[in-house]
Structures are given as structure tokens and as C-alpha cells.
Design a protein around this motif. Structure first.
Motif, mmCIF file in Angstrom:
data_model
loop_
_atom_site.group_PDB
_atom_site.id
_atom_site.type_symbol
_atom_site.label_atom_id
_atom_site.label_comp_id
_atom_site.label_asym_id
_atom_site.label_seq_id
_atom_site.Cartn_x
_atom_site.Cartn_y
_atom_site.Cartn_z
ATOM 1 N N VAL A 226 0.844 -1.198 0.000
ATOM 2 C CA VAL A 226 0.000 0.000 0.000
ATOM 3 C C VAL A 226 0.879 1.248 0.000
ATOM 4 O O VAL A 226 0.674 2.164 -0.798
ATOM 5 C CB VAL A 226 -0.949 0.008 1.218
ATOM 6 N N ARG A 227 1.868 1.270 0.874
ATOM 7 C CA ARG A 227 2.768 2.433 0.934
ATOM 8 C C ARG A 227 3.532 2.602 -0.382
ATOM 9 O O ARG A 227 3.726 3.728 -0.845
ATOM 10 C CB ARG A 227 3.716 2.310 2.121
ATOM 11 N N SER B 72 -11.995 -3.422 2.025
ATOM 12 C CA SER B 72 -11.121 -4.011 1.022
ATOM 13 C C SER B 72 -11.973 -4.703 -0.022
ATOM 14 O O SER B 72 -12.812 -5.550 0.319
ATOM 15 C CB SER B 72 -10.176 -5.010 1.697
ATOM 16 N N ARG B 73 -11.787 -4.305 -1.286
ATOM 17 C CA ARG B 73 -12.562 -4.881 -2.381
ATOM 18 C C ARG B 73 -11.619 -5.454 -3.439
ATOM 19 O O ARG B 73 -10.411 -5.287 -3.345
ATOM 20 C CB ARG B 73 -13.457 -3.815 -3.010
ATOM 21 N N THR B 74 -12.176 -6.086 -4.428
ATOM 22 C CA THR B 74 -11.402 -6.716 -5.483
ATOM 23 C C THR B 74 -10.525 -5.725 -6.224
ATOM 24 O O THR B 74 -9.389 -6.025 -6.577
ATOM 25 C CB THR B 74 -12.345 -7.411 -6.484
ATOM 26 N N ILE B 75 -11.016 -4.536 -6.454
ATOM 27 C CA ILE B 75 -10.286 -3.535 -7.234
ATOM 28 C C ILE B 75 -9.508 -2.568 -6.364
ATOM 29 O O ILE B 75 -8.461 -2.079 -6.755
ATOM 30 C CB ILE B 75 -11.268 -2.744 -8.130
ATOM 31 N N ASP B 76 -9.988 -2.293 -5.167
ATOM 32 C CA ASP B 76 -9.381 -1.251 -4.360
ATOM 33 C C ASP B 76 -9.597 -1.508 -2.880
ATOM 34 O O ASP B 76 -10.265 -2.467 -2.496
ATOM 35 C CB ASP B 76 -9.961 0.109 -4.741
ATOM 36 N N GLN B 77 -8.994 -0.651 -2.078
ATOM 37 C CA GLN B 77 -9.261 -0.668 -0.649
ATOM 38 C C GLN B 77 -9.179 0.760 -0.132
ATOM 39 O O GLN B 77 -8.630 1.636 -0.794
ATOM 40 C CB GLN B 77 -8.333 -1.607 0.097
ATOM 41 N N PHE B 78 -9.767 0.967 1.048
ATOM 42 C CA PHE B 78 -9.922 2.313 1.589
ATOM 43 C C PHE B 78 -9.271 2.415 2.963
ATOM 44 O O PHE B 78 -9.461 1.554 3.812
ATOM 45 C CB PHE B 78 -11.410 2.669 1.687
ATOM 46 N N ARG C 140 -8.227 6.119 -1.187
ATOM 47 C CA ARG C 140 -8.572 4.946 -2.000
ATOM 48 C C ARG C 140 -7.299 4.470 -2.701
ATOM 49 O O ARG C 140 -6.670 5.236 -3.429
ATOM 50 C CB ARG C 140 -9.631 5.304 -3.035
ATOM 51 N N VAL C 141 -6.952 3.212 -2.482
ATOM 52 C CA VAL C 141 -5.775 2.631 -3.112
ATOM 53 C C VAL C 141 -6.261 1.593 -4.121
ATOM 54 O O VAL C 141 -6.893 0.596 -3.744
ATOM 55 C CB VAL C 141 -4.839 1.971 -2.076
ATOM 56 N N ILE C 142 -5.994 1.840 -5.388
ATOM 57 C CA ILE C 142 -6.377 0.884 -6.428
ATOM 58 C C ILE C 142 -5.306 -0.196 -6.488
ATOM 59 O O ILE C 142 -4.108 0.100 -6.506
ATOM 60 C CB ILE C 142 -6.555 1.577 -7.789
ATOM 61 N N LEU D 43 1.116 4.122 -2.966
ATOM 62 C CA LEU D 43 0.890 5.554 -2.712
ATOM 63 C C LEU D 43 2.126 6.374 -3.057
ATOM 64 O O LEU D 43 2.017 7.448 -3.657
ATOM 65 C CB LEU D 43 0.479 5.775 -1.255
ATOM 66 N N THR D 44 3.296 5.870 -2.705
ATOM 67 C CA THR D 44 4.541 6.573 -3.021
ATOM 68 C C THR D 44 4.703 6.721 -4.532
ATOM 69 O O THR D 44 5.077 7.793 -5.033
ATOM 70 C CB THR D 44 5.750 5.840 -2.411
ATOM 71 N N SER D 45 4.361 5.671 -5.266
ATOM 72 C CA SER D 45 4.440 5.721 -6.728
ATOM 73 C C SER D 45 3.449 6.733 -7.305
ATOM 74 O O SER D 45 3.791 7.508 -8.192
ATOM 75 C CB SER D 45 4.173 4.329 -7.301
ATOM 76 N N ALA D 46 2.234 6.730 -6.794
ATOM 77 C CA ALA D 46 1.194 7.631 -7.309
ATOM 78 C C ALA D 46 1.461 9.086 -6.939
ATOM 79 O O ALA D 46 1.204 9.992 -7.739
ATOM 80 C CB ALA D 46 -0.173 7.206 -6.784
ATOM 81 N N TRP D 47 1.968 9.315 -5.739
ATOM 82 C CA TRP D 47 2.150 10.674 -5.245
ATOM 83 C C TRP D 47 3.568 11.212 -5.455
ATOM 84 O O TRP D 47 3.829 12.379 -5.180
ATOM 85 C CB TRP D 47 1.807 10.749 -3.764
#
Length: 158
Positions: free
Chosen positions: A54-55, A80-86, A100-102, A58-62
Motif C-alpha cells: 500500500v505504501r 477491502s474490495r477486489t479492485i481497491d481498498q480504503f 482509495r488505493v487501487i 501511494l509513493t508511486s502515485a504521489w
């Protein structure tokens, strides 16, 4: 008429099947009422991604570590879902936000969707007393899935 979960024709399984089941479970125009419960019972409770992943996402996206942007970040998702989590987070100014992390494999899932969803739609129509009211249902699903995988749409809506 066999139940969905008993059908030998429904060999499509895994995350795409869960997403398609959620989509179809909301469409009484194409699936019999007695099948809707079976579809929705499959749910979408995917296992959470590991905190390190997850980190990294996020580091890649931000282009910066989450700790440098956020005042506080919970590494355990509240959903936590199939495509993403919150994840819950707090900005440095104290504002509560949801992150939201895809999932990294969401694009692969989207690429596989046309082939697998066609097989599932074929099987669903076999086991339903009603034919889909709209011939564009497979395209509707693919549009829905594409929108679910689109992080920019989520960011723009905030």
C-alpha cells in the motif's frame, strides 16, 4: 433451473466473477429474483493488500512517501474490495480523509474482462428465465468496471 452456484457452466471464477456478480445482482431486468441473492452472496470482501505494498503504491502515485504528505495514515484498510481498498487518514491540518488505493492488478483484471465476462453472461442467460432486457449489458458491465478502476475519476469527485 439450477442455482448459479451449482452450475457446471459457470467455470469463470475469481475476482472478475465477484465483480460481475455484484453488477448483475443489481440488475433484476436480466437475472431472475431467485438468482440475485446467490449473486450478491458472493460479496466482494477481498483480502487486504500488505501495508508495504500500500505504501509503495501511494509513493508511486504521489511521487512522495505517504508520511511526508499525511499527518496520519492507517495501514489497515477499513474496506477491502477486489479492485481497491480504503484507508482512513488525517491531513497535516487535521482534516479527516479517506484514501482509495487501487490494486496494482486492477489493469490486468480490466484487460481480461471482455473474454471472461462474455462467458459468464452467456451462462447467466442460460440459467435465467428472462433474457437481458438490453443487448448492451456486457458493454455496460465493461464501462462500469472501467469506471471502478479509474483513479482519476475518484480524485476529481473529491
Amino acid at each position: 433451473m439450477p442455482a448459479i452456484e451449482e452450475s457446471g457452466d459457470l467455470r469463470v471464477s475469481g475476482p472478475l466473477f465477484q465483480l460481475l456478480a455484484m453488477f448483475l445482482g443489481s440488475r433484476p431486468d436480466c437475472v431472475d429474483d431467485d438468482q440475485i441473492d446467490a449473486l450478491l452472496a458472493l460479496g466482494d470482501g477481498a483480502e487486504p493488500m500488505h501495508a508495504v505494498n500500500v505504501r509503495a503504491a501511494l509513493t508511486s502515485a504521489w511521487h512522495a512517501a505517504p508520511d511526508t504528505i499525511l499527518g496520519r495514515f492507517t495501514s489497515r484498510p477499513f474496506a477491502s474490495r477486489t479492485i481497491d481498498q480504503f484507508h482512513a487518514a488525517i491531513l497535516p491540518d487535521g482534516t479527516d480523509v479517506t484514501i482509495r488505493v487501487i490494486r496494482p492488478d486492477a489493469e490486468k483484471l480490466l484487460a481480461e474482462a471482455p473474454r471472461q465476462s462474455a462467458a459468464l453472461f452467456s451462462a447467466i442467460s442460460k440459467y435465467s428465465r428472462r433474457q437481458p432486457a438490453d443487448e448492451s449489458l456486457p458493454a455496460d458491465f465493461l464501462d462500469w468496471l472501467s469506471a471502478e478502476c479509474d483513479a482519476s475519476a475518484t480524485q476529481a469527485s473529491r
